[in-house]
Write an enzyme that holds these catalytic residues in place. Structure first.
Site, PDB file in Angstrom:
ATOM      1  N   GLY A 290       0.818  -1.196   0.000  1.00 24.02           N
ATOM      2  CA  GLY A 290       0.000   0.000   0.000  1.00 24.02           C
ATOM      3  C   GLY A 290       0.859   1.257   0.000  1.00 24.02           C
ATOM      4  O   GLY A 290       1.985   1.273  -0.507  1.00 24.02           O
ATOM      5  N   SER A 291       0.340   2.298   0.632  1.00 27.74           N
ATOM      6  CA  SER A 291       0.931   3.630   0.472  1.00 27.74           C
ATOM      7  C   SER A 291       2.288   3.815   1.126  1.00 27.74           C
ATOM      8  O   SER A 291       2.995   4.777   0.811  1.00 27.74           O
ATOM      9  CB  SER A 291      -0.037   4.690   1.005  1.00 27.74           C
ATOM     10  N   THR A 292       2.689   2.940   2.052  1.00 30.73           N
ATOM     11  CA  THR A 292       4.046   3.072   2.601  1.00 30.73           C
ATOM     12  C   THR A 292       5.090   2.881   1.504  1.00 30.73           C
ATOM     13  O   THR A 292       6.208   3.384   1.609  1.00 30.73           O
ATOM     14  CB  THR A 292       4.290   2.056   3.729  1.00 30.73           C
ATOM     15  N   LYS A 294       4.955   4.198  -1.340  1.00 29.73           N
ATOM     16  CA  LYS A 294       5.070   5.440  -2.114  1.00 29.73           C
ATOM     17  C   LYS A 294       6.375   6.180  -1.826  1.00 29.73           C
ATOM     18  O   LYS A 294       6.814   7.013  -2.625  1.00 29.73           O
ATOM     19  CB  LYS A 294       3.876   6.344  -1.817  1.00 29.73           C
TER      20      LYS A 294
END
Length: 635
Positions: A290-292, A294
């Site tokens: 997920g967004s980690t 990014k």
């Protein structure tokens, strides 16, 4: 002529006799000198017997010398069958004491062997049971010392430490990985008997066991205990399927804390399932980050000069079309006009799709590999996973877009922590490790030592500095604000990853995570929190995992002696949050003027007079509205 023949025969006989004599002398020399030790041992084995004494395994210490794995002394039951005169009576009485089958004990007592260890029924006996057996005073029944592994903190650090079997052999974790160092050399009590096995009245010989090597870990026990406490709270509050917390020193690769739920007590590992005791989620579990993830996309975009976080802008309408796929933002209607720093703060998926497209498939894939995803980190623990990536030839525009915001790939927590450490430590991709030294138990001399290992440099220090700034802004102004700690600088990133089952994304079932570090300008610790399907709460990394990470980082402040830093980004408090106010400097002021400036606080005084000599907390600190400020007064 006849006389010459006789002389010849005499010489020949003399020569033969001399050769035989020399051979006899050589044989005696060979037996008495060359083969003495071997023959002595063979002879001794015919009339000596050894009662085994197991050696202690090496102790395991945390980085500050606190014992987290040691040994306790127990007792084992040994039979000398030839010395047992009434085998039925021995079997009857001992089977009752041990509460085991009579026939099993009788079989042990009747074995045609010089020494019979009663296994497993007679292993690692308690003091009370050993006393009952000893009081029987049966010939041929012996109780010998046996070392048993003991973990004084129970479940703490269980998956990392691992466990040992009944024969003191390492079966998982560090106990398995460092078994050759931890295992000692067994000793014995040697006694003497005749050819029929009957004991002779000769003095016993004690051969002392030799303990195994000691391990000193990179783990900080105090921080580990804080992590374990937070995970217990997670289980109580959210009843997740599983959860983990991992902390590492980003400058060295030293693991500072590592814990999972479910966990187990290695003192009683037999009470748990194989899956529970053998799955160290922090290094084994693979899932979409997920967004980690990014953080990697941001670092790559900055390194390749594809984005200026302050000047480049993006308008988020709420979604973006990539070929036949519509990729949505988590915020319905989107974030509107924003800089790319805002894109990072808001964790805006469409904005990261743009960054992925700017990089292009090949460059993005290259950075994913450079940051160590898709390969094992090489941490000194067994059971590490490697994760799953697309191959470059299978990455089309949609796969590139989803990879940019952490979907469609599978990573392990230790890979995540290592990659983010590289992003914020100046660009060094490090090999994580958990054992600092192996040392000799008597002299404490170091046998082997693990040190910092740089695998590669993935980004520049300038890029790393910008990543740190962006992630500090995420915590001060964006989705990670629940991890903000007043008077300290914290950076981080939230993650909310939808889970996949049989190739289909599950609805309302997420792994929520947060990865944070402090101090933001010069990190000493990176903390990763991942919680699988928390119940009874909206599943976002910012609302569930960020507060847990904040608690761990707050504990780390005192444990790691992290100094306050008043130069960090200020947080803009929302109406529902506790508000903190920056303390004005009132030293040197008259009391009445100081009170006016400190109207938001409760003021306490010490000393006498009307002038402020000293104040606590110091000027510039952020103090909760309504909090206490102490003033020392003078004339």
């Amino acid at each position: 002529m006849f006389k010459n023949k006789i002389n010849t025969r005499v010489r020949f006989v003399f020569l033969i006799v001399s050769l035989i004599f020399l051979l006899v002398i050589f044989k005696v020399f060979y037996i008495e000198v060359i083969q003495y030790d071997k023959l002595s041992k063979l002879a001794s084995s015919l009339w000596s017997r050894n009662l085994p004494i197991t050696a202690d395994r090496g102790n395991i210490y945390d980085r500050n010398g606190k014992i987290i794995a040691t040994n306790i002394t127990t007792t084992s039951l040994v039979f000398i069958p030839n010395q047992i005169t009434d085998k039925e009576a021995v079997a009857r009485d001992i089977s009752k004491i041990l509460d085991v089958d009579y026939e099993d004990i009788l079989a042990h007592a009747s074995k045609k062997t010089s020494i019979e260890r009663v296994h497993p029924e007679g292993r690692q006996l308690s003091y009370e049971i050993a006393e009952k057996i000893n009081s029987l005073n049966y010939d041929g029944v012996y109780l010998v010392k046996e070392s048993k592994r003991h973990y004084p903190y129970g479940n703490v650090l269980s998956h990392t430490l691992g466990y040992v079997g009944i024969d003191n052999q390492g079966l998982s974790g560090l106990e398995l990985n460092y078994d050759k160092y931890l295992t000692g050399v067994d000793g014995a009590i040697k006694y003497f008997s005749d050819g029929k096995g009957h004991r002779l009245n000769l003095e016993e010989v004690y051969m002392a066991p030799q303990s195994g090597m000691n391990l000193t870990l990179t783990i900080d026990l105090d921080l580990q205990l804080a992590v374990e406490k937070e995970l217990d709270n997670v289980i109580d509050m959210y009843d997740p399927e599983d959860a983990l917390i991992l902390a590492m020193d980003p400058k060295t690769g030293e693991v500072l804390a590592m814990a999972n739920r479910p966990d187990f007590d290695p003192n009683h590992y037999q009470d748990y399932s194989i899956e529970t005791i053998n799955r160290n989620l922090a290094i084994w579990k693979t899932y979409e980050p997920g967004s980690t993830f990014k953080i990697v996309t941001v670092a790559a975009s900055l390194e390749e000069n594809e984005v200026n976080l302050f000047e480049d802008n993006y308008y988020d309408s709420g979604s973006i079309q990539v070929e036949n796929a519509r990729i949505k933002c988590w915020k319905k209607g989107g974030h509107g006009a924003q800089t790319f720093l805002n894109v990072v703060e808001n964790s805006c998926n469409p904005g990261f799709v743009i960054l992925g497209q700017k990089l292009g498939t090949e460059r993005l894939f290259n950075y994913v590999n450079k940051f160590g995803f898709g390969t094992k980190t090489g941490i000194d623990l067994n059971g590490e996973g490697s994760g799953i990536l697309f191959t470059l030839d299978r990455m089309g525009p949609v796969e590139t877009a989803t990879t940019a915001f952490g979907q469609g790939i599978s990573v392990t927590p230790i890979q995540q922590v290592r990659a983010v450490s590289a992003a914020v430590n100046g660009g060094e991709l490090l090999k994580p490790y958990i054992v600092k030294t192996v040392s000799e138990p008597e002299t404490n001399a170091t046998i082997t030592e693990n040190t910092k290992t740089v695998i590669s440099n993935v980004i520049s220090e300038q890029t790393s500095s910008m990543v740190r700034y962006a992630l500090e802004s995420v915590v001060a102004n964006g989705s990670g604000r629940n991890a903000y700690i007043e008077n300290y600088r914290v950076g981080g990133k939230t993650g909310t990853a939808q889970k996949v089952e049989n190739g289909v994304y599950l609805q309302g079932n997420y792994i929520v995570s947060f990865i944070g570090f402090m101090p933001a300008d010069d990190p000493e610790i990176v903390v990763y929190v991942a919680i699988n399907n928390p119940k009874g709460i909206t599943q976002y990394g910012g609302t569930v995992s960020a507060p847990i990470a904040k608690n761990v980082l707050t504990a780390a402040i005192e444990i790691l002696d992290i100094e306050p830093d008043l130069e960090g980004m200020e947080k803009e408090y929302r109406w529902y949050e506790d508000s903190y106010v920056k303390l004005p400097d009132v030293t040197g002021m008259e009391k009445k003027d100081a009170i006016k400036l400190l109207k938001d606080f409760k003021v306490e005084y010490s000393g006498s007079g009307e002038v402020v000599l000293f104040m606590s907390p110091e000027p510039g600190y952020y103090v909760k509205k309504g909090g206490t400020v102490k003033l020392m007064l003078k004339d």
